[in-house]
Motif scaffolding. Structure first.
Motif, PDB file in Angstrom:
ATOM      1  N   THR A 113     -16.106  23.709 -11.267  1.00 25.04           N
ATOM      2  CA  THR A 113     -16.256  22.527 -10.424  1.00 25.04           C
ATOM      3  C   THR A 113     -15.460  22.718  -9.144  1.00 25.04           C
ATOM      4  OG1 THR A 113     -14.426  21.438 -11.595  1.00 25.04           O
ATOM      5  CG2 THR A 113     -16.656  20.935 -12.351  1.00 25.04           C
ATOM      6  N   LYS A 114     -15.970  22.145  -8.080  1.00 28.88           N
ATOM      7  CA  LYS A 114     -15.304  22.242  -6.770  1.00 28.88           C
ATOM      8  C   LYS A 114     -15.505  20.921  -6.056  1.00 28.88           C
ATOM      9  CE  LYS A 114     -13.745  24.587  -3.020  1.00 28.88           C
ATOM     10  NZ  LYS A 114     -12.850  23.639  -2.418  1.00 28.88           N
ATOM     11  N   LEU A 115     -14.413  20.288  -5.704  1.00 25.49           N
ATOM     12  CA  LEU A 115     -14.447  19.076  -4.890  1.00 25.49           C
ATOM     13  C   LEU A 115     -13.985  19.434  -3.486  1.00 25.49           C
ATOM     14  CD1 LEU A 115     -12.909  16.529  -7.399  1.00 25.49           C
ATOM     15  CD2 LEU A 115     -15.281  16.579  -6.607  1.00 25.49           C
ATOM     16  N   ALA A 116     -14.593  18.809  -2.491  1.00 22.25           N
ATOM     17  CA  ALA A 116     -14.240  19.084  -1.097  1.00 22.25           C
ATOM     18  C   ALA A 116     -12.736  18.938  -0.896  1.00 22.25           C
ATOM     19  CB  ALA A 116     -14.994  18.134  -0.180  1.00 22.25           C
ATOM     20  N   GLY A 117     -12.141  19.957  -0.286  1.00 27.59           N
ATOM     21  CA  GLY A 117     -10.723  19.926   0.022  1.00 27.59           C
ATOM     22  C   GLY A 117      -9.821  20.284  -1.142  1.00 27.59           C
ATOM     23  N   LEU A 160     -16.341  15.629 -18.275  1.00 31.76           N
ATOM     24  CA  LEU A 160     -16.164  16.353 -17.016  1.00 31.76           C
ATOM     25  C   LEU A 160     -17.295  16.017 -16.052  1.00 31.76           C
ATOM     26  CD1 LEU A 160     -14.731  18.549 -15.300  1.00 31.76           C
ATOM     27  CD2 LEU A 160     -16.175  20.227 -16.480  1.00 31.76           C
ATOM     28  N   ARG A 161     -18.500  16.006 -16.567  1.00 31.27           N
ATOM     29  CA  ARG A 161     -19.666  15.704 -15.742  1.00 31.27           C
ATOM     30  C   ARG A 161     -19.594  14.273 -15.199  1.00 31.27           C
ATOM     31  NH1 ARG A 161     -25.491  17.152 -18.183  1.00 31.27           N
ATOM     32  NH2 ARG A 161     -25.014  15.535 -19.666  1.00 31.27           N
ATOM     33  N   ALA A 162     -19.215  13.320 -16.046  1.00 30.78           N
ATOM     34  CA  ALA A 162     -19.093  11.923 -15.610  1.00 30.78           C
ATOM     35  C   ALA A 162     -18.030  11.785 -14.527  1.00 30.78           C
ATOM     36  CB  ALA A 162     -18.765  11.027 -16.802  1.00 30.78           C
ATOM     37  N   SER A 163     -16.940  12.540 -14.664  1.00 24.19           N
ATOM     38  CA  SER A 163     -15.880  12.518 -13.654  1.00 24.19           C
ATOM     39  C   SER A 163     -16.402  13.025 -12.309  1.00 24.19           C
ATOM     40  CB  SER A 163     -14.700  13.367 -14.123  1.00 24.19           C
ATOM     41  OG  SER A 163     -13.768  13.542 -13.095  1.00 24.19           O
ATOM     42  N   MET A 164     -17.201  14.104 -12.336  1.00 24.44           N
ATOM     43  CA  MET A 164     -17.763  14.640 -11.091  1.00 24.44           C
ATOM     44  C   MET A 164     -18.717  13.642 -10.439  1.00 24.44           C
ATOM     45  SD  MET A 164     -16.473  17.590 -10.337  1.00 24.44           S
ATOM     46  CE  MET A 164     -17.654  18.283  -9.177  1.00 24.44           C
ATOM     47  N   VAL A 165     -19.533  12.982 -11.247  1.00 25.73           N
ATOM     48  CA  VAL A 165     -20.467  11.978 -10.711  1.00 25.73           C
ATOM     49  C   VAL A 165     -19.683  10.827 -10.088  1.00 25.73           C
ATOM     50  CG1 VAL A 165     -22.218  10.265 -11.346  1.00 25.73           C
ATOM     51  CG2 VAL A 165     -22.368  12.603 -12.237  1.00 25.73           C
ATOM     52  N   GLU A 166     -18.623  10.379 -10.756  1.00 26.94           N
ATOM     53  CA  GLU A 166     -17.789   9.290 -10.233  1.00 26.94           C
ATOM     54  C   GLU A 166     -17.130   9.687  -8.916  1.00 26.94           C
ATOM     55  OE1 GLU A 166     -16.257   5.600  -9.854  1.00 26.94           O
ATOM     56  OE2 GLU A 166     -17.738   6.276 -11.322  1.00 26.94           O
ATOM     57  N   GLY A 173     -18.331  11.695  -6.772  1.00 25.04           N
ATOM     58  CA  GLY A 173     -19.404  11.623  -5.771  1.00 25.04           C
ATOM     59  C   GLY A 173     -19.656  10.210  -5.310  1.00 25.04           C
ATOM     60  N   ARG A 174     -19.615   9.286  -6.244  1.00 28.78           N
ATOM     61  CA  ARG A 174     -19.810   7.865  -5.878  1.00 28.78           C
ATOM     62  C   ARG A 174     -18.684   7.373  -4.974  1.00 28.78           C
ATOM     63  NH1 ARG A 174     -21.172   6.460 -11.794  1.00 28.78           N
ATOM     64  NH2 ARG A 174     -23.397   6.857 -11.811  1.00 28.78           N
ATOM     65  N   ASN A 175     -17.510   7.978  -5.122  1.00 30.52           N
ATOM     66  CA  ASN A 175     -16.364   7.594  -4.297  1.00 30.52           C
ATOM     67  C   ASN A 175     -16.309   8.372  -2.983  1.00 30.52           C
ATOM     68  OD1 ASN A 175     -15.493   5.734  -6.211  1.00 30.52           O
ATOM     69  ND2 ASN A 175     -14.230   7.228  -7.276  1.00 30.52           N
ATOM     70  N   GLY A 176     -17.388   9.093  -2.670  1.00 28.44           N
ATOM     71  CA  GLY A 176     -17.488   9.762  -1.384  1.00 28.44           C
ATOM     72  C   GLY A 176     -16.973  11.183  -1.339  1.00 28.44           C
ATOM     73  N   LYS A 177     -16.550  11.730  -2.470  1.00 25.45           N
ATOM     74  CA  LYS A 177     -16.072  13.120  -2.494  1.00 25.45           C
ATOM     75  C   LYS A 177     -17.228  14.038  -2.817  1.00 25.45           C
ATOM     76  CE  LYS A 177     -11.472  14.251  -2.812  1.00 25.45           C
ATOM     77  NZ  LYS A 177     -10.348  14.796  -3.422  1.00 25.45           N
ATOM     78  N   ARG A 178     -17.534  14.941  -1.900  1.00 23.94           N
ATOM     79  CA  ARG A 178     -18.600  15.920  -2.151  1.00 23.94           C
ATOM     80  C   ARG A 178     -18.085  16.980  -3.116  1.00 23.94           C
ATOM     81  NH1 ARG A 178     -23.051  16.473   1.300  1.00 23.94           N
ATOM     82  NH2 ARG A 178     -22.979  18.637   0.676  1.00 23.94           N
ATOM     83  N   GLY A 179     -18.974  17.427  -3.993  1.00 25.67           N
ATOM     84  CA  GLY A 179     -18.558  18.430  -4.956  1.00 25.67           C
ATOM     85  C   GLY A 179     -19.741  19.224  -5.480  1.00 25.67           C
TER      86      GLY A 179
END
Length: 194
Positions: A66-70, A117-123, A125-131
């Motif tokens: 997984t990779k989140l922007a920044g 983990l998947r639900a965390s990544m989706v959340e 994204g909803r909070n504006g963090k690209r990943g």
């Protein structure tokens, strides 16, 4: 995950210890896989090995990167559980003489961990963090069933998801002895049963 990132992640999926190449015919079905929505109950992996090698229990892992922007990339490993029932192997091709196929699925506990983990990544994204999220499978722990010298040790890895609906080869006939680092590591493998 945007479409291009998904295609790249899918094309890179299932590299045996980071090596090998995806057969061209496998790229279209693999490109349909979406790690964010795939049905984890249908996720299956199969490894075709020469009879000289066997995977050790717990030696096949699903790695989720997984990779989140920044932020730095993070890798989480999930244990794959061997499936020995014939019905679980019905879609697999018959192995050539001198080879065996081992099939795996996520354990229920690791399927739950993956879902979290998947639900965390989706959340995120909803909070504006690209990943992005990518899948990889590696057979990492082997034992030697035959100590006789081998000219080659060809490995094929297959993946089945709810999107592919059948096993798709993601690495075909990768020669473990063709990679100097792997060949050296194979020399030190313990015999099976120890």
């Amino acid at each position: 995950m945007n479409r291009l990132a998904r295609v790249v992640a899918s094309a890179a999926v299932l590299m045996l210890a980071g090596c090998g190449s995806v057969p061209l015919t496998s790229i279209p079905p693999l490109a349909r896989i979406d790690a964010k929505t795939t049905d984890l109950s249908m996720l299956r992996v199969a490894v075709q090995l020469p009879d000289a090698l066997r995977p050790r229990s717990g030696g096949v892992k699903l790695d989720v990167v997984t990779k989140l922007a920044g932020e730095a990339e993070a890798k989480t490993s999930f244990a794959m559980t061997e499936m020995s029932q014939t019905r679980d192997r019905v879609d697999l091709p018959a192995p050539p003489r001198g080879f065996s196929i081992y099939a795996y699925r996520l354990s229920p506990a690791d399927a739950t961990r993956f879902e979290a983990l998947r639900a965390s990544m989706v959340e995120q994204g909803r909070n504006g963090k690209r990943g992005s999220m990518g899948l990889g499978v590696a057979a990492k722990e082997f034992c030697r069933a035959d100590a006789a010298p081998q000219a080659s040790l060809l490995v094929t890895i297959y993946l089945m998801t709810s999107e592919t609906k059948g096993f798709v080869p993601v690495v075909r006939d990768f020669n473990l002895l063709g990679d100097p680092a792997m060949a050296t590591g194979l020399e030190s493998l313990e015999p099976c049963g120890q």
